[in-house]
Design an enzyme around this catalytic site. Structure first.
Site, mmCIF file in Angstrom:
data_model
loop_
_atom_site.group_PDB
_atom_site.id
_atom_site.type_symbol
_atom_site.label_atom_id
_atom_site.label_comp_id
_atom_site.label_asym_id
_atom_site.label_seq_id
_atom_site.Cartn_x
_atom_site.Cartn_y
_atom_site.Cartn_z
ATOM 1 N N ASP A 57 0.989 -1.200 -0.009
ATOM 2 C CA ASP A 57 0.019 0.072 0.051
ATOM 3 C C ASP A 57 0.829 1.130 -0.174
ATOM 4 O O ASP A 57 1.990 1.197 0.457
ATOM 5 C CB ASP A 57 -0.755 -0.093 1.368
ATOM 6 C CG ASP A 57 -2.294 -0.335 1.047
ATOM 7 O OD1 ASP A 57 -2.548 -0.688 -0.067
ATOM 8 O OD2 ASP A 57 -2.968 -0.096 2.127
ATOM 9 N N TYR A 78 2.157 4.925 1.499
ATOM 10 C CA TYR A 78 2.227 5.387 2.971
ATOM 11 C C TYR A 78 0.560 6.260 2.928
ATOM 12 O O TYR A 78 0.429 6.910 2.307
ATOM 13 C CB TYR A 78 3.435 6.405 3.257
ATOM 14 C CG TYR A 78 4.492 5.447 3.184
ATOM 15 C CD1 TYR A 78 4.725 4.481 4.206
ATOM 16 C CD2 TYR A 78 5.536 5.780 2.394
ATOM 17 C CE1 TYR A 78 6.067 3.739 4.104
ATOM 18 C CE2 TYR A 78 6.726 5.258 2.308
ATOM 19 C CZ TYR A 78 6.981 3.987 3.254
ATOM 20 O OH TYR A 78 8.029 3.518 2.998
ATOM 21 N N PHE A 124 7.916 2.020 -1.024
ATOM 22 C CA PHE A 124 8.959 2.088 0.071
ATOM 23 C C PHE A 124 9.309 3.672 0.138
ATOM 24 O O PHE A 124 10.169 3.952 1.170
ATOM 25 C CB PHE A 124 10.013 1.220 0.091
ATOM 26 C CG PHE A 124 9.577 -0.253 0.292
ATOM 27 C CD1 PHE A 124 9.144 -0.810 1.563
ATOM 28 C CD2 PHE A 124 9.437 -1.286 -0.749
ATOM 29 C CE1 PHE A 124 8.652 -2.029 1.867
ATOM 30 C CE2 PHE A 124 9.028 -2.633 -0.288
ATOM 31 C CZ PHE A 124 8.611 -2.843 0.787
ATOM 32 N N HIS A 170 10.180 -9.290 5.342
ATOM 33 C CA HIS A 170 9.969 -7.959 5.069
ATOM 34 C C HIS A 170 10.990 -6.862 5.853
ATOM 35 O O HIS A 170 11.365 -7.402 6.881
ATOM 36 C CB HIS A 170 8.523 -7.530 5.458
ATOM 37 C CG HIS A 170 7.852 -6.304 4.866
ATOM 38 N ND1 HIS A 170 8.176 -5.257 5.618
ATOM 39 C CD2 HIS A 170 7.111 -5.971 3.806
ATOM 40 C CE1 HIS A 170 7.667 -4.194 5.046
ATOM 41 N NE2 HIS A 170 7.045 -4.655 3.895
#
Length: 220
Positions: free
Chosen positions: A65, A67, A78, A187
């Site tokens: 998703d 931010y 990211f 992750h």
């Protein structure tokens, strides 16, 4: 329907833009932007494609998703907009980059410099309502980005797919591993980075593979 996206991608994905799910998705997204605060800014929804042309693409990094905090999302997974404080996952990405390549942690978390070298920083969902994580999931974006991954797998060769975490690793089934290189780890989130993200050396391993295929390396 006219979608503002880099010409090479537009040609490869033109069939998607006419499908009923995508027409419904566009309607939903327009309504959300009209009635709520939504990230990234509308002009940045397809930034990942505009910075990383289809022709130039060599690496795919898959996120989930955008931010959902003010000013963070810039259309690249990211990544944060220049001047924004780096979220913990991005800090950990740069820590692993430092451990792997000996590069200092930068002050700027805008990863457009990677994208412009051929790194597709692809979120599975390209928009999100402010302060409401996952609010635009299962509205059609995943159908679109899954087709992006399938198209890259089918139409390109010798692409490095970097899959961080369980969500990204579910996308492995869309990739032809006989013609592409898949790198997997935990992750980079603080909740999981110590379970295999730190030490994965994906930056150097990506460049090693690109060298072997006589492709230019990424300046991480």
């Amino acid at each position: 329907m006219d979608v503002s996206i880099e010409a090479g991608w537009k040609e490869k994905l033109k069939g998607e833009f006419e499908k009923p799910y995508f027409i419904e998705l566009v309607s939903f997204v327009k309504e959300e932007y009209a009635n709520h605060v939504v990230y990234p800014p509308g002009k940045n929804i397809f930034t990942a494609f505009d910075h990383c042309t289809f022709e130039n693409l060599k690496v795919v990094i898959i996120g989930q998703d955008p931010y959902h905090g003010p000013g963070q999302a810039n259309g690249l997974c990211f990544s944060v907009a220049t001047g924004m404080k780096m979220p913990p996952s991005l800090v950990n990405i740069f820590k692993e980059r430092r451990n792997d390549l000996g590069l200092e942690i930068p002050v700027d978390g805008n990863l457009s410099r990677w994208a412009k070298q051929g790194v597709l920083l692809l979120n599975a969902t390209l928009t999100v309502r402010a302060h409401a994580p996952a609010s635009h999931q299962k509205k059609g974006w995943e159908d679109f980005t899954d087709e992006v991954i399938r198209t890259v797998s089918k139409e390109k060769e010798s692409v490095v797919f970097i899959l961080w975490g369980a969500f990204a690793q579910k996308k492995e089934e869309l990739i032809d591993s006989s013609k592409h290189h898949i790198l997997k780890s935990a992750h980079p989130s603080p909740f999981s980075a110590n379970r295999g993200f730190f030490g994965c050396a994906h930056f150097s391993r990506t460049n090693k593979y690109l060298r072997e295929k006589n492709l230019s390396e990424i300046n991480w």
